[in-house]
Design a protein around this motif. Structure first.
Motif, PDB file in Angstrom:
ATOM      1  N   PHE A  84      25.419  49.055  48.749  1.00  0.00           N
ATOM      2  CA  PHE A  84      25.967  48.949  47.403  1.00  0.00           C
ATOM      3  C   PHE A  84      25.572  47.605  46.786  1.00  0.00           C
ATOM      4  O   PHE A  84      25.708  46.562  47.417  1.00  0.00           O
ATOM      5  CB  PHE A  84      27.496  49.067  47.460  1.00  0.00           C
ATOM      6  N   VAL A  85      25.069  47.638  45.554  1.00  0.00           N
ATOM      7  CA  VAL A  85      24.714  46.420  44.824  1.00  0.00           C
ATOM      8  C   VAL A  85      25.789  46.193  43.763  1.00  0.00           C
ATOM      9  O   VAL A  85      25.934  46.996  42.840  1.00  0.00           O
ATOM     10  CB  VAL A  85      23.328  46.537  44.147  1.00  0.00           C
ATOM     11  N   PRO A  86      26.563  45.107  43.869  1.00  0.00           N
ATOM     12  CA  PRO A  86      27.627  44.839  42.900  1.00  0.00           C
ATOM     13  C   PRO A  86      27.081  44.647  41.483  1.00  0.00           C
ATOM     14  O   PRO A  86      25.957  44.178  41.292  1.00  0.00           O
ATOM     15  CB  PRO A  86      28.263  43.543  43.410  1.00  0.00           C
ATOM     16  N   PHE A  87      27.895  44.981  40.499  1.00  0.00           N
ATOM     17  CA  PHE A  87      27.495  44.850  39.094  1.00  0.00           C
ATOM     18  C   PHE A  87      27.050  43.430  38.780  1.00  0.00           C
ATOM     19  O   PHE A  87      26.069  43.214  38.069  1.00  0.00           O
ATOM     20  CB  PHE A  87      28.653  45.268  38.177  1.00  0.00           C
ATOM     21  N   SER A 108      24.175  51.468  42.908  1.00  0.00           N
ATOM     22  CA  SER A 108      25.165  50.746  42.133  1.00  0.00           C
ATOM     23  C   SER A 108      25.960  51.772  41.339  1.00  0.00           C
ATOM     24  O   SER A 108      25.432  52.823  40.982  1.00  0.00           O
ATOM     25  CB  SER A 108      24.485  49.750  41.195  1.00  0.00           C
ATOM     26  N   HIS A 111      18.871  44.554  37.757  1.00  0.00           N
ATOM     27  CA  HIS A 111      19.025  45.997  37.517  1.00  0.00           C
ATOM     28  C   HIS A 111      17.695  46.631  37.099  1.00  0.00           C
ATOM     29  O   HIS A 111      17.360  47.724  37.542  1.00  0.00           O
ATOM     30  CB  HIS A 111      20.090  46.260  36.439  1.00  0.00           C
ATOM     31  N   SER A 164      33.994  48.390  38.455  1.00  0.00           N
ATOM     32  CA  SER A 164      34.629  48.589  39.762  1.00  0.00           C
ATOM     33  C   SER A 164      35.698  49.666  39.621  1.00  0.00           C
ATOM     34  O   SER A 164      35.969  50.128  38.515  1.00  0.00           O
ATOM     35  CB  SER A 164      35.267  47.271  40.224  1.00  0.00           C
ATOM     36  N   THR A 170      23.497  42.936  39.710  1.00  0.00           N
ATOM     37  CA  THR A 170      22.549  43.675  38.853  1.00  0.00           C
ATOM     38  C   THR A 170      22.331  42.971  37.523  1.00  0.00           C
ATOM     39  O   THR A 170      21.284  43.136  36.901  1.00  0.00           O
ATOM     40  CB  THR A 170      23.022  45.116  38.575  1.00  0.00           C
ATOM     41  N   LYS A 223      33.802  42.558  38.239  1.00  0.00           N
ATOM     42  CA  LYS A 223      32.331  42.604  38.273  1.00  0.00           C
ATOM     43  C   LYS A 223      31.777  42.068  39.589  1.00  0.00           C
ATOM     44  O   LYS A 223      30.616  42.275  39.903  1.00  0.00           O
ATOM     45  CB  LYS A 223      31.730  41.870  37.083  1.00  0.00           C
TER      46      LYS A 223
END
Length: 130
Positions: free
Chosen positions: A63-66, A7, A89, A38, A69, A110
């Protein structure tokens, strides 16, 4: 590690050093002011460079989006669980964002990274009834 994941986000943080008489030492009181989630404004070039570099160096990592998390899962506990709301997260990475309030101000998108790029959706009316 649960899976090959990563992330990326930027943190604007304020830290105030102060002497604490109870502990007889300097302590930093810090707070996270805003998170850039981003590619956005002055962080766009750096964010894109870091993302591209990770994808080239570790092609199997996802990829782990915010937004993901920051989701909390009821009943999720980690070895260093210090809060009653454990976020994704915490389980995947660390406790870095524990000091973020639930309604932290986020710059950028986000949800960046959630959109699948090869899927299209078409909405059609239901078929007529005979």
């Amino acid at each position: 590690m649960l899976a090959p994941l990563f992330s990326i986000f930027g943190i604007d943080e304020t830290s105030v050093p102060a002497y604490d008489d109870r502990f007889q030492r300097e302590i930093d009181y810090s707070a996270i002011n805003v998170v850039t989630a981003s590619p956005y404004q002055e962080f766009e070039t750096g964010f894109n460079f870091i993302m591209k570099s990770i994808q080239e160096q570790f092609p199997g990592h996802k990829f782990v989006p915010f937004y993901i998390t920051q989701c909390s899962i009821e009943g999720l506990y980690t070895h260093d669980n210090y809060t009653d709301k454990t976020r994704v997260h915490n389980a995947l990475f660390n406790r870095l964002l524990d000091q973020c309030p639930d309604m932290i101000f986020t710059r950028g998108d986000k949800f960046f990274g959630l959109e699948p790029s090869n899927i299209s959706v078409t909405l059609l009316p239901p078929p007529p009834i005979d």
